[in-house]
Scaffold this motif. Sequence first.
Motif, PDB file in Angstrom:
ATOM      1  N   LEU A 129       0.823  -1.215   0.000  1.00 41.84           N
ATOM      2  CA  LEU A 129       0.000   0.000   0.000  1.00 41.84           C
ATOM      3  C   LEU A 129       0.858   1.267   0.000  1.00 41.84           C
ATOM      4  O   LEU A 129       0.548   2.229  -0.707  1.00 41.84           O
TER       5      LEU A 129
ATOM      6  N   GLU B 283       2.253   2.667  -3.364  1.00 36.24           N
ATOM      7  CA  GLU B 283       1.469   3.557  -4.232  1.00 36.24           C
ATOM      8  C   GLU B 283       1.896   5.009  -4.022  1.00 36.24           C
ATOM      9  O   GLU B 283       2.073   5.755  -4.982  1.00 36.24           O
TER      10      GLU B 283
ATOM     11  N   TRP C 139       3.811   7.388  -6.716  1.00 34.84           N
ATOM     12  CA  TRP C 139       3.315   8.710  -7.100  1.00 34.84           C
ATOM     13  C   TRP C 139       4.434   9.744  -6.975  1.00 34.84           C
ATOM     14  O   TRP C 139       4.675  10.520  -7.905  1.00 34.84           O
TER      15      TRP C 139
ATOM     16  N   TYR D 274     -13.480  -0.194 -12.671  1.00 33.42           N
ATOM     17  CA  TYR D 274     -12.255   0.242 -12.007  1.00 33.42           C
ATOM     18  C   TYR D 274     -11.082   0.214 -12.978  1.00 33.42           C
ATOM     19  O   TYR D 274     -10.331   1.185 -13.099  1.00 33.42           O
TER      20      TYR D 274
ATOM     21  N   LEU E 193      -8.784   3.268 -14.531  1.00 34.80           N
ATOM     22  CA  LEU E 193      -7.323   3.341 -14.502  1.00 34.80           C
ATOM     23  C   LEU E 193      -6.772   3.687 -15.881  1.00 34.80           C
ATOM     24  O   LEU E 193      -5.868   4.508 -16.014  1.00 34.80           O
TER      25      LEU E 193
ATOM     26  N   CYS F 296      -2.309  12.694 -12.686  1.00 29.63           N
ATOM     27  CA  CYS F 296      -2.535  11.249 -12.495  1.00 29.63           C
ATOM     28  C   CYS F 296      -1.216  10.477 -12.462  1.00 29.63           C
ATOM     29  O   CYS F 296      -0.938   9.660 -13.341  1.00 29.63           O
TER      30      CYS F 296
ATOM     31  N   GLY G  49      -0.247   8.366 -10.048  1.00 28.54           N
ATOM     32  CA  GLY G  49      -0.340   7.082  -9.357  1.00 28.54           C
ATOM     33  C   GLY G  49      -0.618   5.949 -10.314  1.00 28.54           C
ATOM     34  O   GLY G  49      -0.717   6.120 -11.529  1.00 28.54           O
TER      35      GLY G  49
ATOM     36  N   LEU H 275      -2.541   2.656  -8.919  1.00 20.03           N
ATOM     37  CA  LEU H 275      -3.740   1.946  -8.465  1.00 20.03           C
ATOM     38  C   LEU H 275      -4.813   2.882  -7.919  1.00 20.03           C
ATOM     39  O   LEU H 275      -5.984   2.547  -7.920  1.00 20.03           O
ATOM     40  N   TYR H 276      -4.403   4.049  -7.444  1.00 19.27           N
ATOM     41  CA  TYR H 276      -5.358   5.024  -6.932  1.00 19.27           C
ATOM     42  C   TYR H 276      -5.406   6.203  -7.891  1.00 19.27           C
ATOM     43  O   TYR H 276      -4.396   6.850  -8.150  1.00 19.27           O
TER      44      TYR H 276
ATOM     45  N   LYS I 296     -11.795   9.860  -8.524  1.00 15.69           N
ATOM     46  CA  LYS I 296     -13.110   9.286  -8.853  1.00 15.69           C
ATOM     47  C   LYS I 296     -13.630   9.722 -10.210  1.00 15.69           C
ATOM     48  O   LYS I 296     -14.389   9.004 -10.843  1.00 15.69           O
TER      49      LYS I 296
END
Length: 149
Positions: free
Chosen positions: A15, A18, A22, A114, A118, A136, A138, A140-141, A144
Amino acid sequence: MIILTYIGVTILTFLVMEGITWLTHKFVMHGFLWYLHEDHHQPKYQGVFEKNDAFFLIFALPSMMLMYFGVTPQVNALLFIGLGIMFYGMAYFLIHDVLIHQRFKWFNNVKNPYLVGLRKAHKVHHKHLGKEHGECFGMLYVPKKYFNI
């Protein structure tokens, strides 16, 4: 109990990667190592490999070293940090190189909202051919607004 701790270390490392990705993408790849990343932002790739692929080694070496020192002289937390980085690298390869850029034609007709989001976010990232004005960063995240949910 210790195995649950090590599993937690692996997941937490995955986790945290990520955020590291970034920051590295924005400030290193679009910064002082742009000369390695620049060809990745060109419309057509020349050949099988890009200079940008050097980042695979840049990220794989710390993972391998951590795993080595995580079993020498006995198993310790470094192994599981290295595994978390390795699992993130595997996810990065599957998402970035296979799904988004389709360097391998394994997932051609993805309909998952999802995964489609991406891809949209990464296309927005690549609309800028230079190192400035990127968004953008990142993997995986992503915000929205790129998801049709």
